[in-house]
Design a protein around this motif. Structure first.
Motif, PDB file in Angstrom:
ATOM      1  N   ASN A  27      86.316  52.012  21.049  1.00  6.56           N
ATOM      2  CA  ASN A  27      87.318  52.440  20.077  1.00  6.56           C
ATOM      3  C   ASN A  27      87.352  53.945  19.886  1.00  6.56           C
ATOM      4  N   ARG A  28      86.469  54.641  20.574  1.00  2.00           N
ATOM      5  CA  ARG A  28      86.485  56.100  20.595  1.00  2.00           C
ATOM      6  C   ARG A  28      85.679  56.538  21.825  1.00  2.00           C
ATOM      7  N   PRO A  29      85.854  57.765  22.294  1.00  2.00           N
ATOM      8  CA  PRO A  29      85.158  58.208  23.503  1.00  2.00           C
ATOM      9  C   PRO A  29      83.756  58.746  23.261  1.00  2.00           C
ATOM     10  N   ASP A  30      83.386  58.886  21.995  1.00  2.00           N
ATOM     11  CA  ASP A  30      82.100  59.501  21.722  1.00  2.00           C
ATOM     12  C   ASP A  30      81.484  58.922  20.458  1.00  2.00           C
ATOM     13  N   LEU A  31      80.176  59.118  20.348  1.00  2.00           N
ATOM     14  CA  LEU A  31      79.434  58.863  19.117  1.00  2.00           C
ATOM     15  C   LEU A  31      78.872  60.219  18.701  1.00  2.00           C
ATOM     16  N   GLY A  43      70.619  56.468  14.973  1.00  2.00           N
ATOM     17  CA  GLY A  43      70.883  57.600  14.105  1.00  2.00           C
ATOM     18  C   GLY A  43      70.633  57.269  12.650  1.00  2.00           C
ATOM     19  N   MET A  44      71.408  57.851  11.753  1.00  2.00           N
ATOM     20  CA  MET A  44      71.198  57.673  10.324  1.00  2.00           C
ATOM     21  C   MET A  44      71.793  56.370   9.790  1.00  2.00           C
ATOM     22  N   SER A  45      72.924  55.961  10.331  1.00  2.96           N
ATOM     23  CA  SER A  45      73.642  54.845   9.713  1.00  2.96           C
ATOM     24  C   SER A  45      74.109  53.800  10.712  1.00  2.96           C
ATOM     25  N   ARG A 101      78.309  58.303  12.659  1.00  6.70           N
ATOM     26  CA  ARG A 101      78.295  58.622  14.089  1.00  6.70           C
ATOM     27  C   ARG A 101      77.188  59.618  14.459  1.00  6.70           C
ATOM     28  N   PHE A 102      75.992  59.402  13.909  1.00  3.84           N
ATOM     29  CA  PHE A 102      74.830  60.162  14.344  1.00  3.84           C
ATOM     30  C   PHE A 102      74.071  59.418  15.446  1.00  3.84           C
ATOM     31  N   GLY A 103      74.425  58.175  15.687  1.00  2.00           N
ATOM     32  CA  GLY A 103      73.792  57.422  16.757  1.00  2.00           C
ATOM     33  C   GLY A 103      74.408  57.773  18.098  1.00  2.00           C
ATOM     34  N   PHE A 104      73.798  57.245  19.169  1.00  2.00           N
ATOM     35  CA  PHE A 104      74.363  57.496  20.493  1.00  2.00           C
ATOM     36  C   PHE A 104      73.895  56.422  21.476  1.00  2.00           C
ATOM     37  N   MET A 105      74.588  56.365  22.615  1.00  2.18           N
ATOM     38  CA  MET A 105      74.259  55.454  23.700  1.00  2.18           C
ATOM     39  C   MET A 105      74.165  56.251  24.997  1.00  2.18           C
ATOM     40  N   LEU A 106      73.168  55.923  25.800  1.00  2.00           N
ATOM     41  CA  LEU A 106      72.972  56.550  27.096  1.00  2.00           C
ATOM     42  C   LEU A 106      72.852  55.472  28.161  1.00  2.00           C
ATOM     43  N   LEU A 107      73.167  55.821  29.397  1.00  2.00           N
ATOM     44  CA  LEU A 107      72.882  54.969  30.543  1.00  2.00           C
ATOM     45  C   LEU A 107      72.024  55.766  31.509  1.00  2.00           C
ATOM     46  N   ALA A 108      70.900  55.194  31.903  1.00  6.91           N
ATOM     47  CA  ALA A 108      69.981  55.902  32.784  1.00  6.91           C
ATOM     48  C   ALA A 108      69.401  54.929  33.801  1.00  6.91           C
ATOM     49  N   PRO A 109      69.074  55.396  35.017  1.00  5.04           N
ATOM     50  CA  PRO A 109      68.435  54.524  36.002  1.00  5.04           C
ATOM     51  C   PRO A 109      67.130  53.953  35.446  1.00  5.04           C
ATOM     52  N   THR A 110      66.986  52.650  35.524  1.00  3.71           N
ATOM     53  CA  THR A 110      65.819  51.998  34.931  1.00  3.71           C
ATOM     54  C   THR A 110      64.522  52.517  35.532  1.00  3.71           C
ATOM     55  N   ARG A 131      80.812  45.718   5.408  1.00  4.62           N
ATOM     56  CA  ARG A 131      81.059  46.411   6.667  1.00  4.62           C
ATOM     57  C   ARG A 131      82.529  46.822   6.788  1.00  4.62           C
ATOM     58  N   LEU A 132      82.747  48.047   7.304  1.00  7.25           N
ATOM     59  CA  LEU A 132      84.103  48.543   7.516  1.00  7.25           C
ATOM     60  C   LEU A 132      84.404  48.520   9.012  1.00  7.25           C
ATOM     61  N   PRO A 133      85.369  47.697   9.454  1.00  2.96           N
ATOM     62  CA  PRO A 133      85.625  47.563  10.885  1.00  2.96           C
ATOM     63  C   PRO A 133      86.102  48.841  11.555  1.00  2.96           C
ATOM     64  N   GLN A 134      86.617  49.807  10.798  1.00  2.00           N
ATOM     65  CA  GLN A 134      87.036  51.048  11.442  1.00  2.00           C
ATOM     66  C   GLN A 134      85.857  51.837  12.002  1.00  2.00           C
ATOM     67  N   HIS A 135      84.649  51.443  11.629  1.00  2.00           N
ATOM     68  CA  HIS A 135      83.462  52.095  12.166  1.00  2.00           C
ATOM     69  C   HIS A 135      82.834  51.307  13.313  1.00  2.00           C
ATOM     70  N   ASP A 136      83.524  50.273  13.796  1.00  6.35           N
ATOM     71  CA  ASP A 136      83.082  49.551  14.993  1.00  6.35           C
ATOM     72  C   ASP A 136      83.501  50.372  16.211  1.00  6.35           C
ATOM     73  N   HIS A 137      82.565  51.068  16.806  1.00  6.37           N
ATOM     74  CA  HIS A 137      82.914  52.016  17.866  1.00  6.37           C
ATOM     75  C   HIS A 137      82.771  51.429  19.267  1.00  6.37           C
ATOM     76  N   VAL A 138      81.777  50.571  19.455  1.00  9.79           N
ATOM     77  CA  VAL A 138      81.554  49.958  20.772  1.00  9.79           C
ATOM     78  C   VAL A 138      81.328  48.467  20.563  1.00  9.79           C
ATOM     79  N   ILE A 139      82.040  47.634  21.326  1.00  9.59           N
ATOM     80  CA  ILE A 139      81.903  46.182  21.230  1.00  9.59           C
ATOM     81  C   ILE A 139      81.662  45.624  22.621  1.00  9.59           C
ATOM     82  N   LEU A 140      80.530  44.935  22.788  1.00  6.72           N
ATOM     83  CA  LEU A 140      80.194  44.285  24.058  1.00  6.72           C
ATOM     84  C   LEU A 140      80.398  42.791  23.895  1.00  6.72           C
ATOM     85  N   ALA A 141      81.319  42.226  24.662  1.00 10.51           N
ATOM     86  CA  ALA A 141      81.574  40.787  24.622  1.00 10.51           C
ATOM     87  C   ALA A 141      80.701  40.104  25.660  1.00 10.51           C
TER      88      ALA A 141
END
Length: 287
Positions: free
Chosen positions: A29-33, A75-77, A124-133, A100-110
């Motif tokens: 729902n957005r390009p960044d955290l 992150g914080m929240s 939005r102080f949290g973050f997600m990374l992808l790295a080689p295991t 819970r406020l759905p407008q703050h649902d930024h990433v959804i994995l089905a």
């Protein structure tokens, strides 16, 4: 900020629902955290099966069958919530989470079984990374982390070696993620109280018997918090929206002015600000 027990509680709660499942769709729902999401994030995780979950310090590790690991920091929240099958017609209705406020649902994995894992983060102080295991330990976010306080490598001897020659205050030393990974303000205050060590003492001045008590207290307070389900402070929730309750067992944290719970101690919990954070302690029995 959720600390080690909260992340471990989330890992244990999510494991039965995520491990072995496949990610079939991703909604961004957005390009960044806090930072931009990884390039081609949706394409890289869609279709991947989830291996057994891990944790490093305050990071949740989600290994994928693609050879990459999804690294999540709340992150914080930030919150990770599972939307149950059957609620698809009413997005935003989470079990035990009416605020819970759905407008703050930024990433959804089905997931293939109908569950949806939602990353909700108002600040939005949290973050997600992808790295080689296979190279995960060398990733800049993880490479400098110290020993895990619940792992086999943690001991009084190691703590003594890390404290040797350090003039920084003992509380600051315990909060330094390069020395011990995953400890935060809450559990450092609690461990120092249980070990009867004043938080403003220099780390190098802590004697060997005191370090023995401190190492044991760190393990004890973390174990107790994990057994109790983590600490719910402000907007933290479990993965299913339910609340933790270890905060009711805090000895000193957020108990300014209350009687010290140490048997035989007549002191009262005091608070002072240390490096911008509230430090709670008992001046009578922490020396």
């Amino acid at each position: 900020m959720p600390e080690l027990p909260e992340i471990e509680t989330i890992r244990r709660g999510l494991a039965p629902h995520l491990e072995g499942r496949r990610i079939v769709d991703v909604t961004l729902n957005r390009p960044d955290l806090r930072f931009p999401l990884p390039e081609r994030f949706a394409a890289r995780v869609t279709g991947a099966a989830i291996a057994p979950l891990g944790r490093r310090a305050k990071y949740l590790l989600v290994p994928l069958s693609t050879g990459e690991t999804l690294v999540i920091h709340l992150g914080m929240s930030g919150r990770l919530l599972l939307l149950r099958p059957g609620l698809a017609e009413a997005p935003g209705r989470f079990h035990h989470d009416p605020g819970r406020l759905p407008q703050h649902d930024h990433v959804i994995l089905a997931l293939a079984d109908g569950y949806r894992l939602v990353f909700n983060d108002p600040r939005r102080f949290g973050f997600m990374l992808l790295a080689p295991t296979q190279d995960l330990d060398a990733h800049p976010a993880l490479a400098g982390l110290g020993v895990e306080p619940l792992g086999n490598g943690f001991s009084a001897g190691l703590l003594a070696a890390r404290f040797a020659g350090r003039r920084m205050l003992v509380k600051a030393a315990l909060l330094d993620q390069r020395i011990v990974a995953g400890l935060g303000n809450i559990y450092v205050c609690e461990a120092l109280h249980r070990a009867r060590i004043a938080p403003a003492r220099p780390a190098h001045a802590i004697a060997a018997p005191e370090i023995d008590r401190l190492a044991a207290a760190i393990r004890d307070v973390l174990d107790a918090a994990i057994r109790a389900g983590g600490s719910t402070l402000r907007d933290y929730r479990h993965e299913d929206g339910s609340l933790g309750y270890f905060q009711h067992d805090f000895h000193v944290y957020d108990r300014e002015g209350e009687a010290c719970p140490t048997p035989g101690c007549s002191g009262r919990v005091a608070r002072f600000v240390q490096a911008g954070r509230s430090t709670f302690h008992c001046p009578a029995c922490q020396v």
